[in-house]
Design an enzyme around this catalytic site. Structure first.
Site, PDB file in Angstrom:
ATOM      1  N   CYS A 385       0.833  -1.206   0.000  1.00 27.63           N
ATOM      2  CA  CYS A 385       0.000   0.000   0.000  1.00 27.63           C
ATOM      3  C   CYS A 385       0.868   1.256   0.000  1.00 27.63           C
ATOM      4  O   CYS A 385       1.397   1.646  -1.042  1.00 27.63           O
ATOM      5  CB  CYS A 385      -0.965  -0.034   1.186  1.00 27.63           C
ATOM      6  SG  CYS A 385      -2.317   1.165   1.043  1.00 27.63           S
ATOM      7  N   HIS A 526      -3.627  -4.962  -0.082  1.00 27.54           N
ATOM      8  CA  HIS A 526      -3.062  -5.544   1.133  1.00 27.54           C
ATOM      9  C   HIS A 526      -3.137  -7.068   1.076  1.00 27.54           C
ATOM     10  O   HIS A 526      -4.095  -7.667   1.576  1.00 27.54           O
ATOM     11  CB  HIS A 526      -3.830  -5.049   2.367  1.00 27.54           C
ATOM     12  CG  HIS A 526      -3.615  -3.619   2.701  1.00 27.54           C
ATOM     13  ND1 HIS A 526      -2.648  -3.199   3.581  1.00 27.54           N
ATOM     14  CD2 HIS A 526      -4.257  -2.496   2.270  1.00 27.54           C
ATOM     15  CE1 HIS A 526      -2.692  -1.879   3.695  1.00 27.54           C
ATOM     16  NE2 HIS A 526      -3.650  -1.426   2.900  1.00 27.54           N
ATOM     17  N   GLU A 528      -1.647  -9.140   2.829  1.00 32.17           N
ATOM     18  CA  GLU A 528      -1.554  -9.709   4.186  1.00 32.17           C
ATOM     19  C   GLU A 528      -2.923 -10.002   4.784  1.00 32.17           C
ATOM     20  O   GLU A 528      -3.054 -10.882   5.651  1.00 32.17           O
ATOM     21  CB  GLU A 528      -0.761  -8.784   5.112  1.00 32.17           C
ATOM     22  CG  GLU A 528      -1.412  -7.452   5.436  1.00 32.17           C
ATOM     23  CD  GLU A 528      -1.092  -6.329   4.462  1.00 32.17           C
ATOM     24  OE1 GLU A 528      -1.226  -5.149   4.820  1.00 32.17           O
ATOM     25  OE2 GLU A 528      -0.709  -6.647   3.306  1.00 32.17           O
TER      26      GLU A 528
END
Length: 548
Positions: A385, A526, A528
């Site tokens: 990001c 993102h 993750e």
């Protein structure tokens, strides 16, 4: 539908969320459809406007709801996507009740905390179960028993138990400290927190005893006696070296079957958590250590360093580490440290560098220096990001000749705004509409053929991180975007645009050719958020594979 409430006592931060997630995993393994719900007592409508140092990392679901980080653990343990119905705040509840009152929805009644607010809470709990088609809803009550902010949620718990006595169980997670001068666990705080719960009309069915070491039989007997519980319903929960061991530790105490018995249920499956145990075995295996520097600005809170601001990133690296046979050794590098000593001095000796999300102008120059150091010294780099935006700015300045290039967020007067705010987002900023107005949730991304990104998804991707017809779906949380006015110039100078929105208007991922760098990938999304123990995210796997 059955309900399990999880409360906490003595202090916050005991691990109610991990306890709730572990219970969810165990009951799912026994053949039940389970969903988890987190309740925060804050008046915030969601977690989006809360500082990471204040509340930990904000977790985003596919539908764009910004939630408490516990939902990340729920998704990781259940290996399922959750939704906005799985998150509740006092702000949401009060707003719904007041909006209904303003619309004459209560037909002229006096609107009161009980029954109207508690009814709203119970309806939201039931709705979470319905939309997720769950047999069992696990409800984590935020905060600590005895706080005035969460009293109405406990009251809703009491009423639901009164209405459905065979369908509701309560698990109280409480703390047993060790007084070092005495050298023993003290059970009195846990007793008192249970008595506080009793004073609210709730008798817990189980007590999860959080402590540095496992509880002995003497402590178990005292807790059972003074908390009005059977000794076998006192569940030990000592400090473990990994949160992923907790479901196994609970299963060794037969916690899952005990919970089912309290809900008048029997296991539908006896397969157990075999896949989970296999994952934990990989954590235990001897692995090559790699040193990774995470350069961010949300570590410090007073005199303390907190990693919770980047929890999903940490967990994603753990998942990928188990999959690749690599052990990530993480170091937290504050941007202020880079500013004081310089990237060359601070980052020397690291095998890889990662720049995670961030907001605002503070620490930008330090992050740009970090990216430059990684690029020029050919150190594997992953930008997430804000980390992608920093990579774009650094490339524009030092490879494309755009001196002074920046993000309009960090420098509104920059001559070269290679990262800018979209027109619709500008309107929100002008009207000070910050909460829930950024680009949020799951968005499709078209992956360019022949890129590192494509190879990662095709080699390592699987549900929920698969690639289909060159399209992936990833979660977002940002306001500023790559400025397409500079796209041609940056590509001409060697920047690879490896992912865009399907219409090509939004740049989603960039990288450098493997001819120029061993691994340099950055994403506007993102990854993750969607990494899980049983399905590690392909980008993180590829990142660690580059370090082997």
């Amino acid at each position: 539908m059955k309900f399990i409430f999880i409360s906490g006592g003595v202090v916050s931060g005991l691990g109610k969320g991990v306890t709730a997630a572990s219970i969810g995993l165990i009951l799912k393994s026994k053949g039940f459809k389970v969903t988890n719900l987190k309740i925060d007592m804050y008046l915030n409508v969601d977690a989006g406007t809360i500082r990471p140092q204040e509340h930990g990392e904000v977790f985003v679901c596919d539908d764009g709801i910004e939630t408490d980080q516990d939902l990340g653990n729920y998704e990781r343990f259940l290996n399922e996507n959750l939704r906005r119905e799985n998150y509740m705040t006092t702000g949401q509840v009060y707003k719904a009740v007041i909006d209904r009152e303003r619309a004459f929805g209560y037909g002229g009644e006096d609107v009161e905390a009980v029954p109207h607010v508690t009814d709203e809470i119970m309806e939201r709990i039931k709705k979470a179960g319905k939309v997720n088609k769950a047999d069992i809803v696990i409800v984590e009550l935020g905060g600590t028993v005895g706080e005035y902010q969460n009293g109405l949620f406990f009251e809703a718990n009491r009423i639901l138990k009164l209405q459905k006595p065979n369908d509701v169980a309560h698990v109280h997670v409480s703390y047993l400290p060790i007084i070092k001068s005495l050298g023993e666990l003290k059970s009195k705080p846990a007793q008192q927190s249970t008595h506080l719960l009793n004073s609210m009309g709730i008798q817990p069915d189980f007590l999860v005893a959080r402590s540095e070491r496992g509880i002995d039989e003497r402590r178990r007997e005292r807790l059972a006696l003074f908390c009005n519980l059977r000794s076998e319903n006192i569940i030990s929960n000592p400090d473990l070296d990994s949160i992923y061991r907790l479901p196994i530790f609970f299963e060794e105490q037969n916690f899952g079957n005990k919970l089912l018995k309290s809900l008048h249920l029997k296991a539908k499956s006896n397969r157990g958590i075999i896949d989970w145990k296999n994952f934990v075995a990989k954590i235990d295996a001897k692995r090559k250590e790699v040193k990774i520097a995470i350069v961010g600005k949300y570590f410090a809170t007073g005199d303390y360093q907190l990693s919770d601001s980047y929890l999903c990133v940490i967990e994603a690296l753990k998942h990928a580490g188990a999959a690749t046979g690599v052990k990530p050794v993480l170091s937290w590098i504050g941007t202020d440290e880079v500013e004081k000593r310089g990237a060359k001095e601070v980052l020397k000796g690291f095998d890889a560098i990662l720049v995670p999300q961030g907001w605002g102008s503070r620490g930008v120059e330090a992050k740009l220096e970090t990216v430059k150091y990684a690029r020029e010294n050919k150190i594997p780099y992953l930008g997430l990001c804000f980390g992608m935006q920093m990579a774009v700015i650094e490339f524009a300045r030092n490879k494309a000749g755009l001196r002074g290039a920046n993000s309009a967020e960090a420098d509104p007067k920059t001559k070269y705004p290679v990262v800018h705010v979209m027109p619709e987002q500008k309107k929100y900023l002008e009207q000070h509409q910050y909460g829930g107005t950024i680009r949020l949730g799951s968005w499709p991304c078209k992956v360019e053929k022949g890129t590192i990104l494509e190879k990662a998804y095709k080699k390592y991707g699987e549900e929920p991180n698969e690639i289909k017809d060159q399209i992936i779906n990833e979660r977002h949380r940002h306001r500023y975007e790559f400025n397409n006015e500079y796209r041609e110039l940056l590509e001409k100078n060697g920047l690879v645009i490896s992912g865009t929105s399907p219409d090509g208007k939004l740049v989603e991922a960039i990288e450098l050719s493997t001819k120029d760098h061993p691994f340099f990938v950055a994403t506007q999304f993102h990854p993750e958020y969607k990494s899980r123990p049983l399905s590690p995210h392909p980008i993180f796997v590829a990142y660690l594979e580059a370090l082997k």
